[in-house]
Motif scaffolding. Structure first.
Motif, PDB file in Angstrom:
ATOM      1  N   GLY A  38       2.666  14.007 -14.042  1.00 11.03           N
ATOM      2  CA  GLY A  38       1.527  14.552 -14.773  1.00 11.03           C
ATOM      3  C   GLY A  38       1.507  16.067 -14.703  1.00 11.03           C
ATOM      4  O   GLY A  38       1.235  16.745 -15.699  1.00 11.03           O
ATOM      5  N   ALA A  39       1.808  16.608 -13.510  1.00 10.49           N
ATOM      6  CA  ALA A  39       1.865  18.065 -13.355  1.00 10.49           C
ATOM      7  C   ALA A  39       3.010  18.651 -14.172  1.00 10.49           C
ATOM      8  O   ALA A  39       2.882  19.725 -14.776  1.00 10.49           O
ATOM      9  CB  ALA A  39       2.028  18.423 -11.880  1.00 10.49           C
ATOM     10  N   GLU A  59       0.828  -1.205   0.000  1.00 10.27           N
ATOM     11  CA  GLU A  59       0.000   0.000   0.000  1.00 10.27           C
ATOM     12  C   GLU A  59       0.861   1.252   0.000  1.00 10.27           C
ATOM     13  O   GLU A  59       0.543   2.246  -0.661  1.00 10.27           O
ATOM     14  CB  GLU A  59      -0.934   0.000   1.206  1.00 10.27           C
ATOM     15  CG  GLU A  59      -2.115  -0.944   1.074  1.00 10.27           C
ATOM     16  CD  GLU A  59      -2.993  -0.595  -0.126  1.00 10.27           C
ATOM     17  OE1 GLU A  59      -3.264   0.602  -0.349  1.00 10.27           O
ATOM     18  OE2 GLU A  59      -3.397  -1.518  -0.850  1.00 10.27           O
ATOM     19  N   GLU A  60       1.957   1.217   0.743  1.00 10.20           N
ATOM     20  CA  GLU A  60       2.860   2.374   0.770  1.00 10.20           C
ATOM     21  C   GLU A  60       3.538   2.557  -0.583  1.00 10.20           C
ATOM     22  O   GLU A  60       3.727   3.686  -1.048  1.00 10.20           O
ATOM     23  CB  GLU A  60       3.905   2.195   1.872  1.00 10.20           C
ATOM     24  CG  GLU A  60       3.340   2.257   3.276  1.00 10.20           C
ATOM     25  CD  GLU A  60       4.423   2.178   4.332  1.00 10.20           C
ATOM     26  OE1 GLU A  60       5.529   2.694   4.087  1.00 10.20           O
ATOM     27  OE2 GLU A  60       4.172   1.593   5.400  1.00 10.20           O
ATOM     28  N   VAL A  63       1.516   6.564  -6.927  1.00 11.32           N
ATOM     29  CA  VAL A  63       0.499   7.551  -7.292  1.00 11.32           C
ATOM     30  C   VAL A  63       1.066   8.961  -7.207  1.00 11.32           C
ATOM     31  O   VAL A  63       0.832   9.800  -8.084  1.00 11.32           O
ATOM     32  CB  VAL A  63      -0.739   7.412  -6.383  1.00 11.32           C
ATOM     33  CG1 VAL A  63      -1.701   8.581  -6.593  1.00 11.32           C
ATOM     34  CG2 VAL A  63      -1.459   6.096  -6.663  1.00 11.32           C
ATOM     35  N   ARG A  64       1.842   9.228  -6.156  1.00 14.08           N
ATOM     36  CA  ARG A  64       2.473  10.551  -6.016  1.00 14.08           C
ATOM     37  C   ARG A  64       3.382  10.850  -7.199  1.00 14.08           C
ATOM     38  O   ARG A  64       3.368  11.961  -7.740  1.00 14.08           O
ATOM     39  CB  ARG A  64       3.277  10.622  -4.721  1.00 14.08           C
ATOM     40  CG  ARG A  64       2.458  10.704  -3.447  1.00 14.08           C
ATOM     41  CD  ARG A  64       3.349  10.732  -2.229  1.00 14.08           C
ATOM     42  NE  ARG A  64       4.177  11.931  -2.199  1.00 14.08           N
ATOM     43  CZ  ARG A  64       5.200  12.104  -1.361  1.00 14.08           C
ATOM     44  NH1 ARG A  64       5.543  11.140  -0.520  1.00 14.08           N
ATOM     45  NH2 ARG A  64       5.898  13.223  -1.375  1.00 14.08           N
ATOM     46  N   THR A  67       3.541   2.805 -12.776  1.00 13.55           N
ATOM     47  CA  THR A  67       2.195   2.276 -13.030  1.00 13.55           C
ATOM     48  C   THR A  67       2.059   0.797 -12.684  1.00 13.55           C
ATOM     49  O   THR A  67       0.970   0.236 -12.805  1.00 13.55           O
ATOM     50  CB  THR A  67       1.797   2.475 -14.510  1.00 13.55           C
ATOM     51  OG1 THR A  67       2.771   1.831 -15.354  1.00 13.55           O
ATOM     52  CG2 THR A  67       1.715   3.953 -14.857  1.00 13.55           C
ATOM     53  N   THR A  68       3.128   0.173 -12.236  1.00 14.69           N
ATOM     54  CA  THR A  68       3.086  -1.264 -11.941  1.00 14.69           C
ATOM     55  C   THR A  68       2.023  -1.603 -10.903  1.00 14.69           C
ATOM     56  O   THR A  68       1.256  -2.560 -11.056  1.00 14.69           O
ATOM     57  CB  THR A  68       4.456  -1.750 -11.439  1.00 14.69           C
ATOM     58  OG1 THR A  68       5.454  -1.441 -12.405  1.00 14.69           O
ATOM     59  CG2 THR A  68       4.444  -3.252 -11.198  1.00 14.69           C
ATOM     60  N   SER A  69       1.957  -0.822  -9.832  1.00 15.58           N
ATOM     61  CA  SER A  69       1.062  -1.155  -8.719  1.00 15.58           C
ATOM     62  C   SER A  69      -0.311  -0.499  -8.815  1.00 15.58           C
ATOM     63  O   SER A  69      -1.216  -0.870  -8.066  1.00 15.58           O
ATOM     64  CB  SER A  69       1.722  -0.754  -7.389  1.00 15.58           C
ATOM     65  OG  SER A  69       1.988   0.642  -7.365  1.00 15.58           O
TER      66      SER A  69
END
Length: 406
Positions: free
Chosen positions: A24-25, A10-11, A17-18, A135-137
């Motif tokens: 993306g920004a 989860e971490e 995601v961060r 993007t793996t997780s």
């Protein structure tokens, strides 16, 4: 932060995601700067004394080199694994945009415009390789979909910034200087992203060191499918030319068609990302379908159908790069991703250049010829997909037999 990542999945997912959001920004700001400038480089070169032939040559050569060089930079990324350094070098060439404000001759402006496209060629394989690890997780399609959506938002905002600058000042130079402001935020976010995950390969369970096990169905059938699918995909300049030449809508409405298409591309990028994570590479079959429907509707003489065609064109934009990059990340060994990203990007750009040129010539003959060309080329794309799929099945059978042998 230490190079070793947390053991908790989860971490790791939160960290991924961060990183996706940060990149993306970065792409949003980079797209804002580059697309803001590209929206006016044609009239700016004319203002500096360059003719229409110069504008066409600079734009065409810039786009071509921006894709063609990616195969070389992709190989370098795989060999050096200097993902962040290469990405930073590529984004650094965006500084040529504010420098356009002091270009006193069209020759200087042309060199700066081409240099910016070279920067795009340098950074893209490195950035996409970083994203492939992140993007793996979270899901390949979803991760690349988020990134593409943010990138497209920048593509919409950039031209609007330049329009506002022109409206307020009446000159191009203030607009180019204004586009330099987002570069500061871009640099800060890129540095922060590197500090968050200095070694993005560690986001994969094997540390990004897997060198075998790729089930990408051979680069040749895959590249053939991409070439054919993209060669039949119309570009918006030709669509907008048709809208004006046939007086289908007022000139002022043409940019609105484009803006609406970009909004659709943002939404579709997110949706197709989710779909890809469920059905995989079969999502690629949407490409020849949308390319065919686009040309049937966008080149209509009816405003409503032309708008529908433009929106479907935007959907195609959202699908192409999202599925393209996600499928490579899903199916290619980590040590080859930069090279594959670069090679496929070069094929992608070359196909779009060739297809656009062919459709431009055919437009002067008849709209029917364009439709016939696209139907033929996209039918061939479907055949290439079947070739690709058969190769994929064969490779999986070979791997299964190999696993049975002690």
């Amino acid at each position: 932060m230490p190079d070793d990542l947390p053991d908790d999945p989860e971490e790791v997912r939160d960290l991924s995601v961060r990183l996706i959001l940060l990149l993306g920004a970065v792409s949003l700001l980079g797209s804002l700067v580059s697309n803001g400038a590209r929206s006016v480089t044609g009239p700016y070169i004319l203002l500096l004394g360059g003719g229409a032939a110069v504008v066409g040559l600079v734009a065409g050569f810039g786009e071509f080199i921006g894709y063609a060089l990616r195969s070389a930079t992709g190989v370098y990324v795989d060999q050096s694994r200097s993902y962040w350094k290469v990405a930073m070098a590529g984004y650094g060439l965006l500084v040529t945009i504010p420098v356009l404000a002091v270009a006193g001759r069209w020759e200087s402006a042309a060199l700066l415009i081409i240099a910016e496209r070279v920067g795009k060629a340098i950074r893209t394989p490195a950035r996409d390789t970083i994203l492939s690890h992140a993007t793996t997780s979270v899901g390949r399609g979803w991760g690349f979909g988020i990134h593409k959506a943010l990138d497209q938002i920048g593509a919409v905002i950039g031209p609007l910034v330049m329009v506002a600058a022109l409206a307020l000042t009446g000159g191009y130079a203030p607009g180019f200087l204004l586009l330099g402001i987002p570069l500061v935020g871009l640099a800060m976010m890129l540095l922060f992203a590197r500090s968050v995950v200095p070694k993005p390969g560690h986001l994969e369970a094997d540390g990004g060191d897997r060198e075998t096990g790729s089930d990408l169905p051979g680069i040749m059938p895959y590249a053939t499918f991409i070439f054919l699918g993209m060669a039949g995909f119309a570009n918006f300049p030709l669509i907008s030319f048709h809208l004006k030449a046939q007086s289908i809508i007022p000139d002022a409405a043409i940019p609105l068609f484009y803006a609406a298409a970009m909004v659709v591309s943002v939404v579709v990028a997110l949706l197709v990302g989710r779909i890809f994570d469920r059905v995989g590479t079969h999502t690629l079959l949407a490409i020849p379908v949308l390319s065919t429907v686009t040309v049937l509707l966008a080149f209509s003489l009816t405003p409503g159908l032309a708008l529908a065609g433009s929106l479907i064109w935007g959907a195609g934009i959202g699908i192409f790069e999202t599925v393209l990059r996600a499928s490579i990340a899903e199916s290619t060994a980590a040590n080859l991703r930069g090279q594959v990203y670069g090679t496929v990007s070069a094929v992608f750009g070359t196909a779009w250049f060739v297809g656009s040129a062919v459709m431009g010539v055919l437009y002067d003959v008849s709209l029917g010829h364009i439709v016939a060309y696209v139907v033929i080329i996209e039918t061939a794309a479907v055949a290439a997909y079947l070739w690709m799929y058969r190769c994929r099945i064969a490779m999986r059978l070979q791997e299964g037999i190999g696993n049975l042998i002690p």
